[in-house]
Design an enzyme around this catalytic site. Structure first.
Site, PDB file in Angstrom:
ATOM      1  N   HIS A  97       0.856  -1.185   0.000  1.00  0.00           N
ATOM      2  CA  HIS A  97       0.000   0.000   0.000  1.00  0.00           C
ATOM      3  C   HIS A  97       0.894   1.237   0.000  1.00  0.00           C
ATOM      4  CE1 HIS A  97      -3.746  -2.161   0.544  1.00  0.00           C
ATOM      5  NE2 HIS A  97      -3.218  -2.831   1.542  1.00  0.00           N
ATOM      6  N   HIS A 107      -0.974  -6.550  -5.300  1.00  0.00           N
ATOM      7  CA  HIS A 107      -1.104  -7.802  -4.560  1.00  0.00           C
ATOM      8  C   HIS A 107      -0.515  -8.907  -5.424  1.00  0.00           C
ATOM      9  CE1 HIS A 107      -3.468 -11.608  -4.538  1.00  0.00           C
ATOM     10  NE2 HIS A 107      -3.124 -11.590  -3.266  1.00  0.00           N
ATOM     11  N   GLY A 260      -4.587 -19.976  10.779  1.00  0.00           N
ATOM     12  CA  GLY A 260      -3.383 -19.177  10.599  1.00  0.00           C
ATOM     13  C   GLY A 260      -3.369 -17.994  11.551  1.00  0.00           C
TER      14      GLY A 260
END
Length: 304
Positions: A97, A107, A260
């Site tokens: 970003h 991305h 995760g």
């Protein structure tokens, strides 16, 4: 019988993380911090994060290697025959970003899955891609981005670029907004064509083209002057990024469903974002141009 060299894949992912961190740390002038994590179900990863840099408000590059007794729903949704299998999954995920609104967000992801069974042969596949989310569009940047994407996959089949570009356009689409997230790039999943060596080589090529796709755009746009108007529009458009990640993104869903580390999964979120109620850009403005020209899937390599 196919020889699956998962250790080679993991070594490549770690090397790619190191290389990308070195490149973009040198570009920004600030180093990436490192944060290792582990999960009780098996495996873990390393998150590398740069925040409050000269060029990037947040840049995250994470590598994960996890395993478990049962594939999460997000991983078997498109292949229900794999539901209930044990799994091993590894991947690199990157989100940058930028500080300057004229530099697009990017991305990228490359990943490898193995679905294991005691009564059948292991099933494996590669996936990944990269996409670009500009706030203010430049045709030169769009052409460069898609040319690099084509260069990454064309050696593996002349039809792959068109297939993966179209897949990317369909995948990174906000159905509830009826608009693309950005200008696309590449997206592929469930890829095992040509055997392990060929599929692994394609994944590596995609990973190796992340830097040459993005770095020249950062260098071209990072010194352009901007003010409050551009920054407010950047924050508004970042809202679309958050909406996609939380509603549609398979990687986010898989990470959360597989246990995760939440902080590492959500480091892809922008550090500052805003929403406005039923806002529309004024006609004839650069903000309107984003919607009229750039947020429309097209063959950017043929645009003059």
């Amino acid at each position: 019988m196919t020889t699956i060299r998962s250790s080679d894949v993991l070594d490549y992912l770690k090397q790619l993380q190191h290389s990308l961190c070195e490149t973009f740390s040198a570009l920004d002038g600030k180093s990436f911090g490192s944060d290792s994590w582990h999960r009780t179900e098996g495996g873990g990863g390393e998150s590398r994060l740069l925040e409050d840099g000269e060029l990037f408000e947040r840049a995250g590059i994470g590598v994960s290697h996890v395993m478990g007794d049962k594939l999460p729903p997000s991983a078997s949704a498109n292949r229900p025959e794999l539901a209930g299998r044990r799994f091993e999954a590894m991947g690199l995920s990157l989100v940058f970003h930028p500080r300057n609104p004229y530099v697009p967000t990017t991305h990228a992801n490359v990943r490898f899955f193995i679905a294991r069974s005691d009564s059948a042969e292991d099933i494996w596949w590669f996936g990944g891609g990269f996409d670009l989310t500009p706030y203010y569009g430049f045709i030169e940047d769009c052409r460069h981005w898609h040319q690099t994407a084509r260069d990454a996959v064309e050696p593996f089949g002349e039809s792959l670029h068109a297939e993966f570009k179209s897949w990317c356009d369909r995948y990174f689409y906000l159905k509830h907004r009826n608009e693309p997230r950005g200008i696309g790039g590449l997206f592929f999943d469930d890829f095992d064509a040509g055997g392990f060596d060929n599929a692994f080589a394609l994944m590596q090529s995609v990973g190796d083209h992340i830097r040459p796709a993005y770095q020249p755009i950062v260098e071209r746009r990072s010194d352009l002057p901007y003010g409050d108007r551009e920054k407010e529009f950047q924050h508004y458009r970042r809202g679309r990024y958050v909406e996609f990640n939380l509603v549609y993104d398979r990687g986010t869903l898989f990470g959360l469903q597989s246990g995760g580390r939440t902080e590492s999964i959500l480091m892809s979120m922008p550090p500052a974002v805003s929403w406005r109620y039923d806002w529309q850009p004024a006609p004839g403005t650069p903000e309107a141009e984003l919607y009229e020209i750039f947020l429309k899937p097209r063959d950017w390599l043929s645009v003059e």
